[in-house]
Design a protein around this motif. Sequence first.
Motif, PDB file in Angstrom:
ATOM      1  N   PRO A  77       0.823  -1.215   0.000  1.00 35.61           N
ATOM      2  CA  PRO A  77       0.000   0.000   0.000  1.00 35.61           C
ATOM      3  C   PRO A  77       0.855   1.262   0.000  1.00 35.61           C
ATOM      4  N   GLN A  78       0.204   2.377  -0.295  1.00 38.06           N
ATOM      5  CA  GLN A  78       0.916   3.658  -0.362  1.00 38.06           C
ATOM      6  C   GLN A  78       1.333   4.126   1.040  1.00 38.06           C
ATOM      7  N   THR A  79       0.488   3.883   2.039  1.00 38.23           N
ATOM      8  CA  THR A  79       0.807   4.332   3.399  1.00 38.23           C
ATOM      9  C   THR A  79       1.823   3.372   4.016  1.00 38.23           C
ATOM     10  N   ARG A  80       2.729   3.950   4.789  1.00 35.94           N
ATOM     11  CA  ARG A  80       3.826   3.132   5.319  1.00 35.94           C
ATOM     12  C   ARG A  80       3.898   3.231   6.819  1.00 35.94           C
ATOM     13  N   GLU A  81       2.772   2.997   7.449  1.00 31.85           N
ATOM     14  CA  GLU A  81       2.779   3.061   8.907  1.00 31.85           C
ATOM     15  C   GLU A  81       2.923   1.672   9.486  1.00 31.85           C
ATOM     16  N   VAL A  82       3.799   1.552  10.461  1.00 33.31           N
ATOM     17  CA  VAL A  82       3.946   0.296  11.186  1.00 33.31           C
ATOM     18  C   VAL A  82       3.818   0.646  12.664  1.00 33.31           C
ATOM     19  N   ALA A  83       2.935  -0.045  13.356  1.00 34.38           N
ATOM     20  CA  ALA A  83       2.640   0.342  14.737  1.00 34.38           C
ATOM     21  C   ALA A  83       3.447  -0.447  15.761  1.00 34.38           C
ATOM     22  N   TRP A  84       3.956  -1.632  15.378  1.00 32.80           N
ATOM     23  CA  TRP A  84       4.540  -2.535  16.378  1.00 32.80           C
ATOM     24  C   TRP A  84       6.059  -2.486  16.358  1.00 32.80           C
ATOM     25  N   PRO A  85       6.697  -2.536  17.545  1.00 30.23           N
ATOM     26  CA  PRO A  85       8.168  -2.477  17.610  1.00 30.23           C
ATOM     27  C   PRO A  85       8.803  -3.844  17.365  1.00 30.23           C
ATOM     28  N   VAL A  86       8.646  -4.361  16.148  1.00 26.83           N
ATOM     29  CA  VAL A  86       9.223  -5.676  15.821  1.00 26.83           C
ATOM     30  C   VAL A  86      10.514  -5.484  15.029  1.00 26.83           C
ATOM     31  N   SER A  87      11.269  -6.549  14.866  1.00 25.64           N
ATOM     32  CA  SER A  87      12.502  -6.456  14.087  1.00 25.64           C
ATOM     33  C   SER A  87      12.170  -6.398  12.597  1.00 25.64           C
ATOM     34  N   VAL A  88      13.124  -5.913  11.816  1.00 24.94           N
ATOM     35  CA  VAL A  88      12.949  -5.873  10.363  1.00 24.94           C
ATOM     36  C   VAL A  88      12.693  -7.288   9.838  1.00 24.94           C
ATOM     37  N   ALA A  89      13.443  -8.271  10.338  1.00 24.55           N
ATOM     38  CA  ALA A  89      13.262  -9.655   9.866  1.00 24.55           C
ATOM     39  C   ALA A  89      11.858 -10.157  10.187  1.00 24.55           C
ATOM     40  N   ALA A  90      11.328  -9.787  11.375  1.00 23.31           N
ATOM     41  CA  ALA A  90       9.971 -10.233  11.744  1.00 23.31           C
ATOM     42  C   ALA A  90       8.933  -9.574  10.835  1.00 23.31           C
ATOM     43  N   LEU A  91       9.140  -8.284  10.524  1.00 26.72           N
ATOM     44  CA  LEU A  91       8.203  -7.590   9.624  1.00 26.72           C
ATOM     45  C   LEU A  91       8.205  -8.253   8.252  1.00 26.72           C
ATOM     46  N   VAL A  92       9.390  -8.521   7.741  1.00 26.51           N
ATOM     47  CA  VAL A  92       9.499  -9.143   6.419  1.00 26.51           C
ATOM     48  C   VAL A  92       8.914 -10.557   6.452  1.00 26.51           C
ATOM     49  N   LEU A 131      13.821   2.869  12.113  1.00 21.60           N
ATOM     50  CA  LEU A 131      14.330   3.009  10.737  1.00 21.60           C
ATOM     51  C   LEU A 131      14.026   4.404  10.201  1.00 21.60           C
ATOM     52  N   SER A 132      14.822   4.844   9.237  1.00 19.33           N
ATOM     53  CA  SER A 132      14.480   6.087   8.531  1.00 19.33           C
ATOM     54  C   SER A 132      13.278   5.802   7.627  1.00 19.33           C
ATOM     55  N   GLY A 133      12.708   6.863   7.073  1.00 17.67           N
ATOM     56  CA  GLY A 133      11.539   6.692   6.203  1.00 17.67           C
ATOM     57  C   GLY A 133      11.834   5.790   5.010  1.00 17.67           C
ATOM     58  N   GLY A 134      12.986   6.008   4.374  1.00 19.63           N
ATOM     59  CA  GLY A 134      13.336   5.204   3.204  1.00 19.63           C
ATOM     60  C   GLY A 134      13.675   3.768   3.577  1.00 19.63           C
ATOM     61  N   GLU A 135      14.327   3.597   4.726  1.00 22.70           N
ATOM     62  CA  GLU A 135      14.640   2.230   5.182  1.00 22.70           C
ATOM     63  C   GLU A 135      13.358   1.454   5.482  1.00 22.70           C
ATOM     64  N   LEU A 136      12.398   2.129   6.114  1.00 21.82           N
ATOM     65  CA  LEU A 136      11.116   1.470   6.401  1.00 21.82           C
ATOM     66  C   LEU A 136      10.399   1.121   5.093  1.00 21.82           C
ATOM     67  N   ALA A 137      10.453   2.058   4.141  1.00 28.82           N
ATOM     68  CA  ALA A 137       9.817   1.788   2.838  1.00 28.82           C
ATOM     69  C   ALA A 137      10.436   0.539   2.207  1.00 28.82           C
ATOM     70  N   ARG A 138      11.744   0.405   2.311  1.00 23.58           N
ATOM     71  CA  ARG A 138      12.421  -0.774   1.738  1.00 23.58           C
ATOM     72  C   ARG A 138      12.046  -2.040   2.497  1.00 23.58           C
ATOM     73  N   ALA A 139      11.896  -1.940   3.814  1.00 25.62           N
ATOM     74  CA  ALA A 139      11.504  -3.120   4.609  1.00 25.62           C
ATOM     75  C   ALA A 139      10.099  -3.583   4.192  1.00 25.62           C
ATOM     76  N   LEU A 140       9.226  -2.636   3.932  1.00 25.23           N
ATOM     77  CA  LEU A 140       7.859  -3.012   3.525  1.00 25.23           C
ATOM     78  C   LEU A 140       7.858  -3.619   2.117  1.00 25.23           C
ATOM     79  N   ILE A 141       8.750  -3.133   1.259  1.00 25.91           N
ATOM     80  CA  ILE A 141       8.885  -3.765  -0.065  1.00 25.91           C
ATOM     81  C   ILE A 141       9.422  -5.195   0.117  1.00 25.91           C
ATOM     82  N   ALA A 142      10.409  -5.342   1.015  1.00 23.18           N
ATOM     83  CA  ALA A 142      10.963  -6.683   1.261  1.00 23.18           C
ATOM     84  C   ALA A 142       9.867  -7.635   1.731  1.00 23.18           C
ATOM     85  N   ARG A 143       8.931  -7.121   2.528  1.00 18.67           N
ATOM     86  CA  ARG A 143       7.845  -7.985   3.007  1.00 18.67           C
ATOM     87  C   ARG A 143       7.036  -8.540   1.832  1.00 18.67           C
TER      88      ARG A 143
END
Length: 248
Positions: A77-92, A131-143
């Motif tokens: 999705p276009q919005t990139r909000e993540v509410a939970w303090p999980v690791s990048v690996a867990a998000l992906v 994460l920075s905004g761009g790093e979070l965006a990349r993590a969501l793409i990785a997911r």
Amino acid sequence: MSLLDLRDLSVTRGAVPVLSRISLAVAAGEFVGLVGPNGAGKTTLLRAALGLVAHEGYASLSALPGMARARQAAFLPQTREVAWPVSVAALVGLGRVPHGRKMQAQDHQAVDHALHRMDLAEFRARNVLELSGGELARALIARVLAQETPLLLADEPVAGLDPAHQIRTMQVFRDLADQGRGVVASVHDLGLAARHCTRLVVLSGGRVVADGAPMQVLDDATLATVFGIRAFRAQSDGPVLMPLSVLP
Ligand SMILES: Nc1ncnc2c1ncn2[C@@H]1O[C@H](COP(=O)(O)OP(=O)(O)OP(=O)(O)O)[C@@H](O)[C@H]1O
């Protein structure tokens, strides 16, 4: 065989038509760039295709039950909000949920591969809220990459990424298409779209106004009438298109 089939898809918000009778098929091997000005209907089209927005007409994915749909198509999705303090690996790793079992070796492999593709290996243990905004965006793409679906639908995936990661992400999507999967992504950067997509669909006012090979679709007339701009064109390791100025 089509990975996505839309026939006479229409969406109305209140009394206003937002999408009007869109017919579109996306085949394996295609990286379709969905381009068009703000408000053209790109997000609505992606969401209606997935059955996330009430619509008239036929959308092949929306006819599928939830888990089957999530194994067929991943959605960024276009919005990139993540509410939970999980690791990048867990998000992906959430991308593996539709595969419906406890994480096994192949699931961990899919996560590792997606992290690597999005240049996030060193961030795997990091709390996503740090994460920075761009790093979070990349993590969501990785997911969505980890979901390993035949089709990927992405809403403005490269927005907010630095130039290297924009190019890298577009190349990852093109590689997926070249490997026989299908990608549909809304993209505002016409230069990136022209260079990496196999096909562009131009939306304007909720209608498809052009559909085809990128540099043919982005001709002077379409740039002028749909986007109100003129652009420079060249060839350098592929097509180059640079928006230059807004037309009076
Ligand atoms: N819930 C809503 N109620 C009324 N109008 C809506 C609603 N959602 C979207 N719209 C309108 O539908 C049109 C298409 O919106 P959409 O978000 O699909 O455009 P878009 O092409 O993705 O735009 P952008 O490039 O700005 O992200 C816009 O005119 C928008 O104002």
